[in-house]
Design a protein around this motif. Structure first.
Motif: not given
Length: 248
Positions: A66-67, A87-90, A120-123
């Motif tokens: 995660r880090y 949140q998305i990254a997690d 939106q792009f990350w999701r």
């Protein structure tokens, strides 16, 4: 005259004959006794060549992954300024860690996300990545990273919204007309699937930012979805696609 002191880093993909190793080691030592050799390999058997205790890299813990993922995906940007992206990254790291994803995959997706810090792009990108993992696990019962390492095909239809399969290496060059196959960066394909070339192409998954800037390339070709149904692997490896043809 002073000898030339060197640091030699060698990556072995297969085992090495003891006699060949001794010849190489003797040659290097004869140049200067201050020279050092670092061996990198996935084969524990090669630890026999070392003169110090080997360092074994294990699967990262969830917190470590995660880090690392956040550090690479956000770069110099403060993650606290983008709570939705955090949140998305997690969510993504949890999926990757659960399926025992590799550092290469973490690097690839982080490199893509760092280019566009919009929710939106990350999701969109991470949903494609999650479907990619789940699709291949469902079809083959094996993590896609392992499939690639062993020369098997993996399904990347979710990346391009089109039936595609991928394996390690590059498409063969048409030697008669010396035509280079088209190439596409994974980041560009994920951001805009419509740029997919017609026919076979080279997919540049990731390019190292450290010299000599090695590129991780894959061979991509269209496939009929029905050919993948029920095709669980049963120990027999698919033939690895040959690399570029060379004129004789």
């Amino acid at each position: 005259m002073f000898g030339l002191t060197m640091l030699v880093v060698i990556e072995f993909a297969s085992d090495v004959c003891d006699d060949d190793w001794k010849k190489f080691q003797s040659f290097l030592i004869s140049m200067d006794r201050g020279s050092k050799i670092i061996i990198i390999s996935k084969l524990k058997i090669l630890a026999r060549f070392g003169s110090v205790k080997p360092i074994f890299l294990k699967v990262l813990s969830y917190d470590e992954m995660r880090y690392l993922f956040k550090a690479m995906a956000f770069g110099s940007v403060d993650p606290a300024e983008h709570p939705q992206l955090v949140q998305i990254a997690d969510e993504f790291v949890k999926v990757v860690h659960d399926v025992r994803g590799s550092l290469v995959e973490i690097n690839v997706f982080a490199d893509v996300l760092r280019r566009n810090l919009h929710v939106q792009f990350w999701r969109s990108v991470l949903n494609k990545g999650i479907r990619y993992f789940k699709r291949n696990l469902s079809i083959y019962g094996v993590h896609p990273g392992i499939l690639i390492e062993q020369g098997h095909l993996v399904d990347i239809s979710d990346f391009a919204l089109h039936p595609l399969s991928m394996t390690l290496g590059e498409p063969l060059v048409n030697v008669s007309i010396k035509e280079e196959p088209p190439s596409v960066a994974l980041a560009e394909l994920l951001a805009n699937p419509s740029i997919r070339p017609e026919g076979d192409f080279t997919l540049i998954a990731w390019k190292s930012r450290i010299a000599p800037h090695k590129s991780f390339t894959h061979y991509v070709t269209s496939h009929a979805p029905e050919t993948y149904e029920g095709s669980k692997l049963e120990g027999s490896a698919l033939p690895r696609r040959k690399r570029r043809g060379v004129s004789i």
